[in-house]
Design a protein around this motif. Structure first.
Motif: not given
Length: 243
Positions: A49-53, A55-56, A60-62
């Motif tokens: 549950c990160s509050q930064d980017n 997940e994005e 993007h890497y995947m």
């Protein structure tokens, strides 16, 4: 203890919390590593549950690197590093599991250092020690090093092991062994809990090898603090005496 034969696949479990700035860098390092004996890689990222980017950055890497097998899992509530590791361990399908922080403190090139005792048929579990010497080690916090040594000594007293670095991130486990443990600690108490519970497995073969350490300051994103040290003491006593 029976052997499961030479490993064919290594599961790399990466817990991530607010690591959007560096996670692509560590994934580049993981991707670049050629494992001994042509062992395959399986990467499992657990976003706590990160509050930064974060997940994005992972998505993007995947998309840009489909040749690196990545499973992505996300907690909808922040639960702690240990909880992320529970999820990653549960999802793993490799013969062995190694833990990799999402920052740049540990070098994935050294997976092969951890794997060598396994490939020789000698080990079920391998810890990477920052204190065995012979490897680069960033000089940072005196009291952290004293705390690490003291916690390791206390853990050893209850587990009857002679580890030099119980708190290390780099721990390599036979998957069936670590998946067979009932793990409870959701934060940094994971380290003493898993150590004490692994040590109780009959005839388990535990090795330790020297690794490098490129530590971070708090300004660079280091998260563990003094409260986690007191929790570690509690966990050592709890799982050393009462479990």
């Amino acid at each position: 203890m029976s052997s499961i034969g030479p490993p064919r696949k290594l599961s790399i479990v990466i817990p991530a919390y607010n690591e959007g700035a560096t996670i692509h860098l560590i994934l580049n390092q993981v991707k670049a590593v050629k494992l001994l004996a042509d062992i395959e890689k399986e990467v499992i990222i657990v976003n706590d549950c990160s509050q930064d980017n974060t997940e994005e950055a992972v998505q993007h890497y995947m998309a840009a690197n489909p040749d690196l097998p990545i499973k992505y899992r996300k907690h909808t509530v922040n639960q702690g590093k240990g909880a992320a590791l529970h999820t990653g361990i549960r999802e793993a399908t490799g013969d062995y599991i190694v833990i990799q922080d999402a920052d740049l403190e540990y070098d994935p090139e050294e997976y092969n250092v951890l794997l060598r005792p396994v490939l020789r048929g000698m080990a079920d579990v391998v810890y990477g020690s920052r204190f065995m010497g012979g490897k680069p080690h960033r000089i940072l916090f005196f009291w952290h090093s004293i705390g690490n040594h003291w916690l390791t000594m206390l853990s050893n007293a209850f587990s009857n092991l002679n580890l030099t670095d119980m708190e290390t991130c780099y721990k390599l486990f036979r998957r069936d062994l670590v998946q067979g443990l009932h793990l409870e600690e959701k934060r940094f108490g994971f380290e003493p809990e898993v150590t004490l519970k692994i040590a109780r497995i009959p005839n388990v073969r535990i090795y330790e090898v020297g690794i490098s350490y490129y530590g971070r300051t708090y300004a660079e994103g280091k998260k563990i603090g003094w409260r986690d040290g007191f929790r570690a003491i509690y966990c050592i006593i709890k799982y050393g005496l009462f479990t």
